[in-house]
Motif scaffolding. Structure first.
Motif, PDB file in Angstrom:
ATOM      1  N   PRO A   4       7.894  39.912  13.889  1.00 51.85           N
ATOM      2  CA  PRO A   4       7.301  39.301  12.698  1.00 51.85           C
ATOM      3  C   PRO A   4       8.211  38.322  11.980  1.00 51.85           C
ATOM      4  CG  PRO A   4       7.903  41.594  12.295  1.00 51.85           C
ATOM      5  CD  PRO A   4       8.083  41.350  13.750  1.00 51.85           C
ATOM      6  N   THR A   5       9.522  38.305  12.312  1.00 48.81           N
ATOM      7  CA  THR A   5      10.433  37.409  11.612  1.00 48.81           C
ATOM      8  C   THR A   5      10.516  36.028  12.238  1.00 48.81           C
ATOM      9  OG1 THR A   5      12.304  38.195  12.912  1.00 48.81           O
ATOM     10  CG2 THR A   5      11.850  39.336  10.838  1.00 48.81           C
ATOM     11  N   HIS A   6       9.894  35.826  13.390  1.00 48.90           N
ATOM     12  CA  HIS A   6       9.973  34.523  14.044  1.00 48.90           C
ATOM     13  C   HIS A   6       9.143  33.497  13.284  1.00 48.90           C
ATOM     14  CE1 HIS A   6      12.007  35.236  18.028  1.00 48.90           C
ATOM     15  NE2 HIS A   6      11.939  36.440  17.523  1.00 48.90           N
ATOM     16  N   GLU A   7       9.711  32.323  13.120  1.00 50.44           N
ATOM     17  CA  GLU A   7       9.006  31.225  12.453  1.00 50.44           C
ATOM     18  C   GLU A   7       8.128  30.485  13.464  1.00 50.44           C
ATOM     19  OE1 GLU A   7       9.121  30.557   9.248  1.00 50.44           O
ATOM     20  OE2 GLU A   7      10.549  32.180   8.848  1.00 50.44           O
ATOM     21  N   LEU A   8       7.113  29.820  12.951  1.00 54.60           N
ATOM     22  CA  LEU A   8       6.274  28.988  13.812  1.00 54.60           C
ATOM     23  C   LEU A   8       7.101  27.809  14.306  1.00 54.60           C
ATOM     24  CD1 LEU A   8       3.379  28.526  14.893  1.00 54.60           C
ATOM     25  CD2 LEU A   8       2.954  27.137  12.857  1.00 54.60           C
ATOM     26  N   LEU A   9       7.150  27.630  15.613  1.00 55.38           N
ATOM     27  CA  LEU A   9       7.961  26.571  16.196  1.00 55.38           C
ATOM     28  C   LEU A   9       7.344  25.209  15.932  1.00 55.38           C
ATOM     29  CD1 LEU A   9       8.764  28.268  19.616  1.00 55.38           C
ATOM     30  CD2 LEU A   9      10.293  28.017  17.644  1.00 55.38           C
ATOM     31  N   PRO A  10       8.170  24.186  15.731  1.00 56.47           N
ATOM     32  CA  PRO A  10       7.633  22.845  15.449  1.00 56.47           C
ATOM     33  C   PRO A  10       6.687  22.339  16.524  1.00 56.47           C
ATOM     34  CG  PRO A  10       9.988  22.918  15.002  1.00 56.47           C
ATOM     35  CD  PRO A  10       9.634  24.221  15.650  1.00 56.47           C
ATOM     36  N   GLU A  11       6.988  22.636  17.806  1.00 52.27           N
ATOM     37  CA  GLU A  11       6.134  22.132  18.882  1.00 52.27           C
ATOM     38  C   GLU A  11       4.768  22.812  18.916  1.00 52.27           C
ATOM     39  OE1 GLU A  11       9.399  24.693  20.917  1.00 52.27           O
ATOM     40  OE2 GLU A  11       9.200  23.403  19.161  1.00 52.27           O
ATOM     41  N   ALA A  12       4.611  23.888  18.137  1.00 48.05           N
ATOM     42  CA  ALA A  12       3.314  24.571  18.081  1.00 48.05           C
ATOM     43  C   ALA A  12       2.440  24.059  16.943  1.00 48.05           C
ATOM     44  CB  ALA A  12       3.517  26.077  17.923  1.00 48.05           C
ATOM     45  N   THR A  13       3.001  23.232  16.052  1.00 41.51           N
ATOM     46  CA  THR A  13       2.249  22.831  14.864  1.00 41.51           C
ATOM     47  C   THR A  13       1.505  21.516  15.020  1.00 41.51           C
ATOM     48  OG1 THR A  13       4.207  21.734  13.941  1.00 41.51           O
ATOM     49  CG2 THR A  13       3.839  24.054  13.342  1.00 41.51           C
ATOM     50  N   ASN A  14       1.960  20.630  15.879  1.00 37.96           N
ATOM     51  CA  ASN A  14       1.307  19.334  16.040  1.00 37.96           C
ATOM     52  C   ASN A  14       1.332  18.916  17.509  1.00 37.96           C
ATOM     53  OD1 ASN A  14       0.000  16.983  15.267  1.00 37.96           O
ATOM     54  ND2 ASN A  14       1.905  15.878  14.893  1.00 37.96           N
TER      55      ASN A  14
END
Length: 197
Positions: A4-14
């Motif tokens: 649960p502590t992992h952040e959303l990766l930049p390559e997954a957002t756009n």
């Protein structure tokens, strides 16, 4: 391990939109078998989404045809939006579907606007469709014969395969080879306008 502590990766957002390999053919034409072969052989992560899975998810009731039709149409339209959502999030998707009526084609053309859709015609001769339908034992007898004259009517394809004449491996290889070039069938259909009633 993902926690649960992992952040959303930049390559997954756009991401770039994922590709949609859209298999259209009558019931028992071999779409699912070809789809599974594509998932086995294509590079990267691909997802197989079949409209039949969504029809099975409905509760069972003794609906009249008048009651059932809007439920059925909402299910199909919802399925189209699931596919579009997966591709919009950057996922490559193999779709297993039956474009037997004009409203389905129109809804796909609208819902998949801006997404790379490779429309694949999955053909099979009627005698073989009927043989498979009988052999499987889990198909409504006569469905393939009803779909056979309309499922490919007025459509254009990026690639066409014939599952009564070639193996699933050969069909998948033919489709995979077509992915090296941009798709054109959906744009041609948009320009022409599907004429099916």
């Amino acid at each position: 391990m993902i926690g649960p502590t992992h952040e959303l990766l930049p390559e997954a957002t756009n991401p770039q939109p994922g590709r949609i390999v859209f298999l259209n053919g009558a019931s028992s034409s071999g779409k699912s078998t070809v789809a599974e072969e594509l998932l086995r052989t294509l590079d990267g992560a691909w997802y197989h989404l079949a409209v039949d899975h969504y029809h099975r998810a409905r509760s069972r009731h003794d609906w009249s045809e008048e009651e059932f039709l809007p439920i059925f149409q909402r299910t199909v339209r919802g399925f189209h939006r699931v596919v579009a959502g997966m591709a919009s999030a950057g996922n490559d998707v193999v779709v297993d579907h039956i474009l037997g009526e004009r409203w389905r084609v129109v809804d796909c053309l609208e819902t998949f606007a801006g997404l790379p859709v490779y429309l694949v015609g999955v053909h099979c001769a009627l005698p073989e469709l009927e043989r498979r339908e009988q052999a499987r034992g889990n198909r409504t007898i006569g469905r393939a014969a009803l779909q056979f004259p309309i499922v490919h009517q007025d459509l254009r394809y990026d690639v066409e395969v014939h599952t009564d004449q070639q193996t699933a491996q050969d069909s998948a290889a033919q489709i995979a080879a077509r992915l090296s070039k941009p798709p054109t069938a959906f744009e041609q259909l948009r320009a022409a306008g599907p004429s099916r009633s």
